[in-house]
Design a protein around this motif. Sequence first.
Motif, short mmCIF file in Angstrom:
data_model
loop_
_atom_site.label_atom_id
_atom_site.label_comp_id
_atom_site.label_asym_id
_atom_site.label_seq_id
_atom_site.Cartn_x
_atom_site.Cartn_y
_atom_site.Cartn_z
N PHE A 72 0.78 -1.42 -0.09
CA PHE A 72 -0.03 0.08 -0.13
C PHE A 72 0.79 1.06 -0.01
O PHE A 72 1.47 1.46 0.77
CB PHE A 72 -0.90 0.14 1.28
CG PHE A 72 -1.95 0.99 1.31
CD1 PHE A 72 -2.86 1.23 0.48
CD2 PHE A 72 -1.51 2.20 2.20
CE1 PHE A 72 -3.69 2.45 0.40
CE2 PHE A 72 -2.56 3.23 2.34
CZ PHE A 72 -3.74 3.17 1.17
N GLY A 73 0.63 2.01 -1.04
CA GLY A 73 1.59 3.31 -0.94
C GLY A 73 2.78 3.19 -1.94
O GLY A 73 3.43 4.09 -2.36
N MET A 74 3.06 1.92 -2.56
CA MET A 74 4.11 1.70 -3.44
C MET A 74 4.08 2.30 -4.77
O MET A 74 2.88 2.38 -5.13
CB MET A 74 4.62 0.29 -3.57
CG MET A 74 5.04 -0.23 -2.30
SD MET A 74 5.30 -2.03 -2.53
CE MET A 74 6.75 -2.11 -3.87
N ILE A 75 5.05 2.70 -5.54
CA ILE A 75 5.05 3.28 -6.75
C ILE A 75 4.66 1.88 -7.70
O ILE A 75 4.02 2.42 -8.77
CB ILE A 75 6.36 3.77 -7.23
CG1 ILE A 75 6.66 5.16 -6.16
CG2 ILE A 75 6.23 4.24 -8.44
CD1 ILE A 75 8.10 5.86 -6.50
N ALA A 76 5.42 0.89 -7.66
CA ALA A 76 5.38 -0.21 -8.47
C ALA A 76 5.01 -1.67 -7.61
O ALA A 76 5.89 -2.30 -7.45
CB ALA A 76 6.42 -0.51 -9.39
N PRO A 77 3.82 -1.40 -7.07
CA PRO A 77 3.43 -2.78 -6.16
C PRO A 77 3.44 -4.17 -7.15
O PRO A 77 3.79 -5.30 -6.35
CB PRO A 77 2.13 -2.67 -5.46
CG PRO A 77 1.47 -1.46 -6.73
CD PRO A 77 2.62 -0.98 -7.27
N ASP A 78 3.45 -4.02 -8.34
CA ASP A 78 3.14 -5.38 -9.23
C ASP A 78 4.63 -5.74 -9.96
O ASP A 78 4.50 -6.79 -10.38
CB ASP A 78 2.06 -5.41 -10.20
CG ASP A 78 0.78 -5.01 -9.52
OD1 ASP A 78 0.35 -5.56 -8.56
OD2 ASP A 78 -0.07 -4.23 -10.13
N ALA A 79 5.58 -4.98 -9.46
CA ALA A 79 6.73 -5.49 -10.17
C ALA A 79 7.23 -6.51 -9.54
O ALA A 79 6.91 -6.99 -8.48
CB ALA A 79 7.88 -4.34 -9.95
N PRO A 80 8.35 -7.25 -10.30
CA PRO A 80 8.85 -8.24 -9.66
C PRO A 80 9.66 -8.27 -8.23
O PRO A 80 10.20 -7.07 -8.02
CB PRO A 80 10.19 -8.76 -10.53
CG PRO A 80 9.43 -8.17 -11.96
CD PRO A 80 8.88 -7.04 -11.36
N ARG A 81 9.48 -8.97 -7.26
CA ARG A 81 10.01 -8.64 -6.02
C ARG A 81 11.51 -8.97 -5.67
O ARG A 81 11.96 -10.07 -4.99
CB ARG A 81 9.05 -9.48 -5.07
CG ARG A 81 7.41 -9.23 -4.78
CD ARG A 81 6.71 -9.87 -3.85
NE ARG A 81 5.38 -9.31 -3.88
CZ ARG A 81 4.61 -9.18 -2.90
NH1 ARG A 81 4.79 -9.81 -1.87
NH2 ARG A 81 3.26 -8.81 -2.92
N ASP A 82 12.18 -8.28 -6.58
CA ASP A 82 13.76 -8.17 -6.36
C ASP A 82 14.21 -6.95 -5.30
O ASP A 82 13.14 -6.58 -4.57
CB ASP A 82 14.18 -8.10 -7.62
CG ASP A 82 13.82 -6.97 -8.41
OD1 ASP A 82 13.07 -6.01 -7.81
OD2 ASP A 82 13.84 -6.78 -9.75
N ALA A 83 15.29 -6.72 -5.28
CA ALA A 83 15.82 -5.60 -4.44
C ALA A 83 15.35 -4.45 -4.53
O ALA A 83 14.94 -3.44 -3.66
CB ALA A 83 17.43 -5.67 -4.73
N SER A 84 15.04 -3.98 -5.88
CA SER A 84 14.27 -2.96 -6.32
C SER A 84 13.07 -2.89 -5.73
O SER A 84 12.52 -1.60 -5.32
CB SER A 84 14.33 -2.39 -7.70
OG SER A 84 13.52 -3.46 -8.28
N TRP A 85 12.29 -3.93 -5.89
CA TRP A 85 10.86 -4.16 -5.08
C TRP A 85 10.67 -3.47 -3.76
O TRP A 85 10.13 -2.81 -3.16
CB TRP A 85 10.11 -5.20 -5.36
CG TRP A 85 8.84 -5.38 -5.06
CD1 TRP A 85 7.70 -4.99 -5.99
CD2 TRP A 85 8.17 -5.63 -3.83
NE1 TRP A 85 6.75 -5.23 -5.19
CE2 TRP A 85 6.64 -5.62 -3.88
CE3 TRP A 85 8.79 -6.06 -2.50
CZ2 TRP A 85 5.80 -5.94 -2.52
CZ3 TRP A 85 7.93 -6.41 -1.66
CH2 TRP A 85 6.47 -6.54 -1.68
N TRP A 86 11.63 -4.36 -2.97
CA TRP A 86 11.80 -4.09 -1.61
C TRP A 86 12.45 -2.63 -1.27
O TRP A 86 11.96 -2.12 -0.27
CB TRP A 86 12.82 -5.01 -0.90
CG TRP A 86 12.41 -6.42 -0.71
CD1 TRP A 86 12.45 -7.65 -1.79
CD2 TRP A 86 11.15 -6.86 -0.05
NE1 TRP A 86 12.00 -8.57 -1.20
CE2 TRP A 86 11.22 -8.40 -0.18
CE3 TRP A 86 10.55 -6.38 0.94
CZ2 TRP A 86 9.82 -9.23 0.33
CZ3 TRP A 86 9.58 -7.13 1.70
CH2 TRP A 86 9.29 -8.46 1.56
N ALA A 87 13.32 -2.16 -2.04
CA ALA A 87 13.47 -0.86 -1.86
C ALA A 87 12.33 0.19 -2.03
O ALA A 87 12.25 1.32 -1.02
CB ALA A 87 14.83 -0.30 -2.76
#
Length: 306
Positions: A72-87
């Motif tokens: 909730f509130g992420m810019i790209a919540p549906d992106a692959p859950r890699d390091a950039s997703w967690w960042a």
Amino acid sequence: MALPSYATTGEKIWHYTYLTICSLIFLFLIAPILIVIPLSFNIEPYFTFTKKMLSLDPTGYSMRWYDLLLTFGMIAPDAPRDASWWADAWENAKWINAAKNSIIIGFFSTVIATTLGTIAALGLSRPEMPFRRVIMATLISPMIVPIIIVATGLFFFYSKISIQDWGIPYLGVVLAHATLGIPFVIITVTATLVGFDHSLSRAAASLGAGPTRTFFKIQMPLILPGVISGALFAFVTSFDEVVVVLFVGGLDEQTIPRQMWNGIREQISPAILSVATILVVISVLLLATVELLRRRSERLRGVTPR
């Protein structure tokens, strides 16, 4: 406690009646928690039990609301859950930011409350302390006075001194939460000091130890369980507090309770139930820690735990 073999019929009836009453009261108190926890796993966006949940159908349960706490509130919540997703989640997820704010505020307010509360308890434990009752009543007043009054007073006081212009993040909320946590520290440390043998301090002084060395070598190890218990209560008080944050917190000082309040006011979501479940687990762990510390304190004082 089991009934003795010589108990009369009336005593047996009262014993089981008493157990039944206590069980009903306990069930009444814990029922809301027992309801919230399974509802947080509801796959549907409802605050009620669905037919699938009542029939224990696995398809009626889901972790979607716990996952929403991350996205909730992420810019790209549906992106692959890699390091950039967690960042992205760490920087932009509203619930994660609220958790970070709660931990930061809770930590610093607990440090301040524990330090000041322990010092106050040490002073109030001395028999030669003048006006002990008046001072004690004043220091624990934030626990007794309605929180809305405390929050209103802090709001006008902070406005008068313009604390928001000092440039120190979280300062107002940290000091406010420390004010609310100090009474808990005073009460727990004072209760620990009741069984403290002051002759140990006098013996240390007669051997040449100064007040600081006496405190850290003699007093602190014995009262440490009470200090830690008070710190835990102060942290929980800060972590669960919402009224003061609404009055004195800035827009960027969203804590978990404030985020829950916003979620209820703006859009009711079962994600709130997920947060509530996590807070319940944390509270249970903290209470278990307090109980272990209480038993350790009794052993140190030579009292057999019940």
